[in-house]
Design a protein around this motif. Structure first.
Motif, mmCIF file in Angstrom:
data_model
loop_
_atom_site.group_PDB
_atom_site.id
_atom_site.type_symbol
_atom_site.label_atom_id
_atom_site.label_comp_id
_atom_site.label_asym_id
_atom_site.label_seq_id
_atom_site.Cartn_x
_atom_site.Cartn_y
_atom_site.Cartn_z
ATOM 1 N N PRO A 1 0.830 -1.208 0.000
ATOM 2 C CA PRO A 1 0.000 0.000 0.000
ATOM 3 C C PRO A 1 0.867 1.262 0.000
ATOM 4 C CG PRO A 1 -0.778 -1.571 1.643
ATOM 5 C CD PRO A 1 0.538 -2.091 1.155
ATOM 6 N N GLU A 2 0.432 2.279 -0.725
ATOM 7 C CA GLU A 2 1.208 3.513 -0.794
ATOM 8 C C GLU A 2 1.375 4.152 0.583
ATOM 9 O OE1 GLU A 2 1.256 7.850 -3.080
ATOM 10 O OE2 GLU A 2 0.121 6.174 -3.915
ATOM 11 N N LEU A 3 0.330 4.081 1.415
ATOM 12 C CA LEU A 3 0.436 4.678 2.748
ATOM 13 C C LEU A 3 1.497 3.968 3.593
ATOM 14 C CD1 LEU A 3 -3.279 5.434 3.689
ATOM 15 C CD2 LEU A 3 -1.522 7.018 2.859
ATOM 16 N N GLU A 4 1.724 2.687 3.318
ATOM 17 C CA GLU A 4 2.797 1.977 4.000
ATOM 18 C C GLU A 4 4.148 2.432 3.465
ATOM 19 O OE1 GLU A 4 3.198 -2.476 5.596
ATOM 20 O OE2 GLU A 4 3.183 -2.359 3.397
ATOM 21 N N ARG A 5 4.251 2.582 2.155
ATOM 22 C CA ARG A 5 5.508 3.024 1.567
ATOM 23 C C ARG A 5 5.873 4.433 2.021
ATOM 24 N NH1 ARG A 5 2.904 1.280 -3.213
ATOM 25 N NH2 ARG A 5 3.140 3.339 -4.175
ATOM 26 N N GLU A 6 4.862 5.255 2.276
ATOM 27 C CA GLU A 6 5.117 6.632 2.690
ATOM 28 C C GLU A 6 5.313 6.774 4.201
ATOM 29 O OE1 GLU A 6 5.618 9.198 0.784
ATOM 30 O OE2 GLU A 6 5.193 8.174 -1.114
#
Length: 210
Positions: free
Chosen positions: A190-195
């Motif tokens: 998930p992008e929120l995890e990557r960020e």
């Protein structure tokens, strides 16, 4: 009935793992009829009492799209005010919608007043209408992913403002506004995890036994 073997189940698991909430889209247009085809697949989803309460609104009009974008911008600015310090700085850097770039926009509503299904299963849990629509959204999302198409769920919106902008009945409840198109990049995280906003918990963290 078709046979679903181990190879198919493995590929299906890959589909689940690579389904992402996409916010960064390429500008390539979708093929003609792609949205309609995905919606047809979505309508194969289960619904309480076979009520089929989902209502899909394909948003092509530029003025209506702009109204949704303006509402997102206002709601997002308001949401930012709820955070402080480093968390606020991180929130401000997040890209939370692809409303400008995505070639396809679809709003999905639940018609809780539908008489289809004659109310079966909704007397004690009327919210099952909304849950049924969510199953349709999930079905559409996976079908899109299988075609290499991404979807992004935009929830930072005022439902009443969106309903007005799209000129739909006020008793329809907005379930989600979706950006649809080809992703700029592919990732199984998930992008929120990557960020660094949040991380995915293990399934065991969500299981109780009684």
């Amino acid at each position: 009935m078709p046979e679903f073997d181990d190879q198919f189940r493995g590929r299906l698991h890959d589909l689940f793992a690579w389904r992402r909430d996409v916010r960064r889209f390429r500008s390539d247009p979708l093929p003609d009829g792609a949205l309609e085809r995905l919606i047809e697949t979505a309508c194969l989803a289960p619904s309480v009492g076979l009520s089929q309460p989902w209502r899909f609104v394909i948003v092509d009009d530029s003025a209506r799209r702009q109204a949704v974008l303006d509402n997102f911008s206002a709601c997002n600015a308001e949401a930012l005010e709820a955070y402080h310090g480093e968390r606020a700085q991180l929130y401000a850097r997040l890209k939370l919608a692809g409303l400008r770039e995505a070639p396809g926009h679809v709003a999905v509503f639940a018609d809780r007043g539908t008489e289809v299904g004659h109310g079966v299963g909704r007397r004690t849990m009327p919210e099952m209408a909304e849950y049924s629509v969510v199953t349709a959204v999930t079905t559409m999302w996976l079908a899109a992913r299988a075609e290499g198409i991404g979807m992004g769920w935009v929830s930072i919106l005022d439902p009443g403002t969106v309903a007005d902008a799209l000129d739909v009945p006020r008793d329809w409840r907005l379930i989600g506004y979706f950006c649809i198109g080809y992703p700029e990049t592919e990732d199984d995280r998930p992008e929120l995890e990557r960020e660094g906003w949040e991380h995915r918990r293990a399934a065991t963290d969500h299981i109780l036994r009684r």
